[in-house]
Design an enzyme around this catalytic site. Sequence first.
Site, mmCIF file in Angstrom:
data_model
loop_
_atom_site.group_PDB
_atom_site.id
_atom_site.type_symbol
_atom_site.label_atom_id
_atom_site.label_comp_id
_atom_site.label_asym_id
_atom_site.label_seq_id
_atom_site.Cartn_x
_atom_site.Cartn_y
_atom_site.Cartn_z
ATOM 1 N N HIS A 1 -19.492 1.861 16.431
ATOM 2 C CA HIS A 1 -18.158 1.291 16.602
ATOM 3 C C HIS A 1 -17.154 2.318 17.116
ATOM 4 O O HIS A 1 -16.233 1.959 17.865
ATOM 5 C CB HIS A 1 -17.689 0.660 15.290
ATOM 6 C CG HIS A 1 -18.454 -0.579 14.940
ATOM 7 N ND1 HIS A 1 -19.492 -0.586 14.035
ATOM 8 C CD2 HIS A 1 -18.352 -1.848 15.403
ATOM 9 C CE1 HIS A 1 -19.986 -1.811 13.938
ATOM 10 N NE2 HIS A 1 -19.308 -2.600 14.756
ATOM 11 N N GLU B 1 -14.296 -14.985 17.593
ATOM 12 C CA GLU B 1 -15.631 -14.968 16.997
ATOM 13 C C GLU B 1 -16.193 -16.388 16.995
ATOM 14 O O GLU B 1 -15.522 -17.334 16.583
ATOM 15 C CB GLU B 1 -15.565 -14.426 15.570
ATOM 16 C CG GLU B 1 -16.826 -14.618 14.733
ATOM 17 C CD GLU B 1 -18.049 -13.955 15.347
ATOM 18 O OE1 GLU B 1 -19.088 -14.642 15.444
ATOM 19 O OE2 GLU B 1 -17.971 -12.771 15.730
ATOM 20 N N ASP C 1 -15.694 -20.235 21.552
ATOM 21 C CA ASP C 1 -16.521 -19.609 22.569
ATOM 22 C C ASP C 1 -15.644 -18.709 23.437
ATOM 23 O O ASP C 1 -14.579 -19.118 23.911
ATOM 24 C CB ASP C 1 -17.185 -20.690 23.418
ATOM 25 C CG ASP C 1 -18.021 -20.109 24.535
ATOM 26 O OD1 ASP C 1 -19.130 -19.636 24.244
ATOM 27 O OD2 ASP C 1 -17.559 -20.125 25.690
ATOM 28 N N ALA C 2 -16.087 -17.468 23.648
ATOM 29 C CA ALA C 2 -15.277 -16.501 24.391
ATOM 30 C C ALA C 2 -15.027 -16.955 25.826
ATOM 31 O O ALA C 2 -13.932 -16.739 26.370
ATOM 32 C CB ALA C 2 -15.981 -15.135 24.382
ATOM 33 N N GLN D 1 -25.513 -19.614 12.746
ATOM 34 C CA GLN D 1 -26.595 -18.652 12.604
ATOM 35 C C GLN D 1 -26.885 -18.409 11.130
ATOM 36 O O GLN D 1 -26.142 -18.860 10.254
ATOM 37 C CB GLN D 1 -26.205 -17.340 13.275
ATOM 38 C CG GLN D 1 -24.951 -16.722 12.688
ATOM 39 C CD GLN D 1 -24.297 -15.698 13.576
ATOM 40 O OE1 GLN D 1 -24.897 -15.186 14.503
ATOM 41 N NE2 GLN D 1 -23.035 -15.377 13.301
ATOM 42 N N ASP E 1 -17.595 -9.082 12.126
ATOM 43 C CA ASP E 1 -17.739 -8.266 10.923
ATOM 44 C C ASP E 1 -16.501 -7.411 10.640
ATOM 45 O O ASP E 1 -16.380 -6.809 9.571
ATOM 46 C CB ASP E 1 -18.968 -7.365 11.032
ATOM 47 C CG ASP E 1 -19.030 -6.606 12.350
ATOM 48 O OD1 ASP E 1 -17.984 -6.107 12.804
ATOM 49 O OD2 ASP E 1 -20.134 -6.533 12.935
ATOM 50 N N ASP F 1 -17.794 -6.909 22.014
ATOM 51 C CA ASP F 1 -18.772 -6.541 20.978
ATOM 52 C C ASP F 1 -19.709 -7.723 20.768
ATOM 53 O O ASP F 1 -19.701 -8.381 19.728
ATOM 54 C CB ASP F 1 -18.035 -6.183 19.688
ATOM 55 C CG ASP F 1 -18.968 -5.653 18.611
ATOM 56 O OD1 ASP F 1 -20.111 -5.292 18.951
ATOM 57 O OD2 ASP F 1 -18.557 -5.614 17.442
#
Length: 607
Positions: free
Chosen positions: A361, A403, A437-438, A329, A383, A456
């Site tokens: 958060h 992530e 990848d989750a 991205q 992040d 998240d």
Amino acid sequence: MIEPHAPAPPGSPPSWGDACGPNGPGSADSPGDTSDSGRSGRSGRSGRSGRSGGPGGPGGPCDTGGPCGPEATARLPVRPAVGRFLVLAGVFVCAACGLVYELELVALASYLIGDSVTQASVVLSVMVFAMGLGSLAAKRLRGLAAAGFGALEAVLALVGGSSAMVLYAVFAWTGGWGGLWADGPRVLLVAFSLAIGVLIGAEVPLLMELIQRVRRQDPGGAVADLFAADYVGALVGGLAFPFVLLPFLGQLTGALLTGTVNAAVGAALVLGLFRRDLTRRARWLLLAANVVVLALLATATVLADDFERAARQAVYGQDVRVAVRTDVQEVVLTGDTDGRPLDLFLDGRLRVRGSDERRYHEALVHPAMNGPHARVLVLGGGDGLAVREVLRHPGVRRVDVVELDPQLARLARHDPGLSALNEHAYGDARVHAGAGDAFHRLRSTPSATYDVVISDLPDPAVTASTKLYSQEFYGLLRRVLAPGGRLVVHAGPVSAHPRAFWTVDATLRAAGLPTAAYRVGARDPDSGPAASEPGPTPGPVRSDAVPRAPRGWGFLLAARTPPVLRLDPAAPRPHTLTPDSLTRDARAAARTRIPGLPPSTLVHPRY
């Protein structure tokens, strides 16, 4: 009835097939003539020499370099076999360039407008329809196939090559004007799809005419050869875009370079192979047009970096501090200078606003941490801000972060502004960050591994995230939860998109996870206090022409047994969240409930 080999009636000119066609006296395929003189007859020199004053005689278009009709064989500077190969090579290159234009529009529209499925459907359907229109329109150019194809490729190279830059310019500089301009990128996307589709569709009839003018053959064989080259070129263009052009050149430079190749090949094919089919004036006009197109594309390529920086500042403001294109991205950091809050944008979507990120958060993490929380899994959250809130709770022994973009996690670890905002969470020895990848990560995770899972992830309306809001995905999450474990899901803005939010709720329940819903309003930077009810503007959304600040978020707390919304009394007190506000947030979310919604699955997404 006239037999195929019978002499033509008196007074009628001999057909080209008799003079130069298969088994004709000038044909290279004639059994009685395999010499160079036979090939010169195919080029039209001997076959037309006796028709003085006619189409092939002195003073006719053939004598001046013009075509002799749609079925005339071209006078080539090379042998017919070589000429046929060069035409098919041109078909190959043009097909590759055409598919790159299509993919470029889909990719850029998905990034600027959002909802990649819709943008791909619009681009491809409009373009295929326009190709049909282009094919019909090209029938009128068959008699001027060489000149028509040369002009068409010059226009296609300019339109297709500049499409990404023009679309981005409209998005960047006019998207904030409001009114009709807010839909400018969508209108321009359809216009470019239509124009490029018409031009691509007109290529095939003209190329069919050119390949037949090189050497006459049966229509079925000609179509097979033409489409074979076209499909192989499309394959190469389709693979070159994601694996070569996009990662190494970017969207703007990749499109401009494709247009340059398109113009160069089209001009070389016509001016090099079919130049004798053109008048002297046509040759000079075509050469001048291609020089202008190539100069424009080259200039745009040189200025592409400066243009991108200016457009980025028009979108994000003047204080862009970090802008990097990762393998996944585009990541942009603004602010964190002169007292300005830090903002994080991912692919044009505002993901973190430093002035109120703590509200998001804390609401995401703290209700889920009420209970056992020794082992925590954070999905997304590269992040490090969700991890910061997890580490505030005593008793946390291990935090795993999954992530998709490892470069974002690296930026959160090393960037001074972002690492200060997450309080150097990645420097804690209990935190273990992994890229992947989750969905695939959960399939290989043992059962009952985690006490708390924090999802998240981007909103479910983002097409790339749809599978991470499916019943199958939540089934995997249920399996990895330990007894008494909890799962919290960011499910998008409940007030702006209640149907999507409650579809996530129905999906969790279908996976065997009862839920408790709540929402938190974002802080309005102009008014100061948090909004008691988010307005119609959700956040963050990529469909906005200019990225807006988030106005509110919706969350779902889930567990194997009905969960209770409470804060951990042993944890430090949150800055923005209290037991009373959490109760009010739950009541506010409940008022938006839409009952009876079906769950979303991998094969039937409902967002």
